[in-house]
Design an enzyme around this catalytic site. Structure first.
Site, PDB file in Angstrom:
ATOM      1  CG  ASP A   4      20.998 -48.586   0.749  1.00 21.21           C
ATOM      2  OD1 ASP A   4      21.768 -47.854   1.406  1.00 21.21           O
ATOM      3  OD2 ASP A   4      19.864 -48.220   0.373  1.00 21.21           O
ATOM      4  CG  ASP A  23      18.907 -44.835   5.299  1.00 18.00           C
ATOM      5  OD1 ASP A  23      18.203 -44.917   6.315  1.00 18.00           O
ATOM      6  OD2 ASP A  23      20.121 -44.546   5.339  1.00 18.00           O
TER       7      ASP A  23
END
Length: 232
Positions: free
Chosen positions: A15, A17
């Site tokens: 991922d 963010d």
């Protein structure tokens, strides 16, 4: 936990963010800036529901939950203005650069699986982080990718991201790195192990679905999952 708790993997998905970049705190600032004129607050509880969602899903939920006199499209337009001001100066979170470079150096296939749109990704990366993100040969940007039909907590983004590796690994061969509850749920729904680096405010009860929970990527030991250990 002991090594026997984990299964060896061959491929890794990240991922972005709140895991690689400090953008989760910037989203909070951006959304609060939009909400303040309406007398509304972007609470941490609401944020937890939204982390990992695609852009249009986020806008729809904020407008609905806070009963804003805006359409989701209007909220997204206001968000875009905020993002253009805030995102160019994102910072890499502790341990992320070292880990990504380690996998790259050891020829471990890595991919990016972010709910961000391509436009948002470029705002966050282009000014300071192009070199680091160039180490990801495969990038899946959920809010822009037509193959990603649903955002996290659905498994779509991780299944699509894994399918982009040329050797098409099975889900159980992939390890996901996440910070969000929805991201962990998505990885588990995809049949993958997941290392979670949660916001410290998240209740530990809400991190139980993760295979492994760490305070920082600096704590990660690749050998736990059958990956090459750090040399130093």
């Amino acid at each position: 936990m002991t090594c026997s708790t984990f299964n060896p993997v061959t491929h890794v998905l990240f991922d972005m963010d709140g895991l690689i970049l400090n953008t989760e705190e910037l989203y909070t600032i951006a959304f609060q800036n939009i909400l303040t004129p309406y007398g509304k607050e972007y609470t941490f509880e609401l944020k937890l529901k939204l982390m990992g969602s695609q852009a249009h899903e986020t806008a729809k939920k904020i407008v609905s939950e806070l009963e804003l006199p805006l359409t989701p499209e209007e909220f997204m337009a206001k968000s875009k203005i905020q993002f253009e001001q805030l995102f160019p100066d994102t910072q890499v979170l502790p341990g992320a650069k070292r880990l990504i470079e380690h996998f790259h150096k050891n020829n471990i296939p890595i991919g990016l699986a972010t709910s961000s749109s391509k436009e948002s990704y470029e705002l966050k990366v282009n000014k300071h982080h192009q070199e680091l993100f160039s180490l990801f040969p495969y990038k899946t940007m959920g809010s822009s990718d037509p193959e990603v039909k649903r955002g996290k907590p659905y498994p779509d983004i991780f299944l699509v991201a894994a399918s982009r590796f040329p050797d098409k690994p099975k889900p159980e061969q992939c390890l996901v790195f996440e910070d969000a509850i929805n991201g962990v749920k998505a990885a588990r729904a995809a049949g993958m192990q997941v290392v979670m680096v949660p916001d410290p405010r998240i209740d530990t009860e809400q991190t139980k679905e993760a295979t492994l929970v760490l305070k920082s990527l600096e704590e990660f030991k690749p050998e736990l999952f059958g990956l090459p250990p750090f040399e130093d």
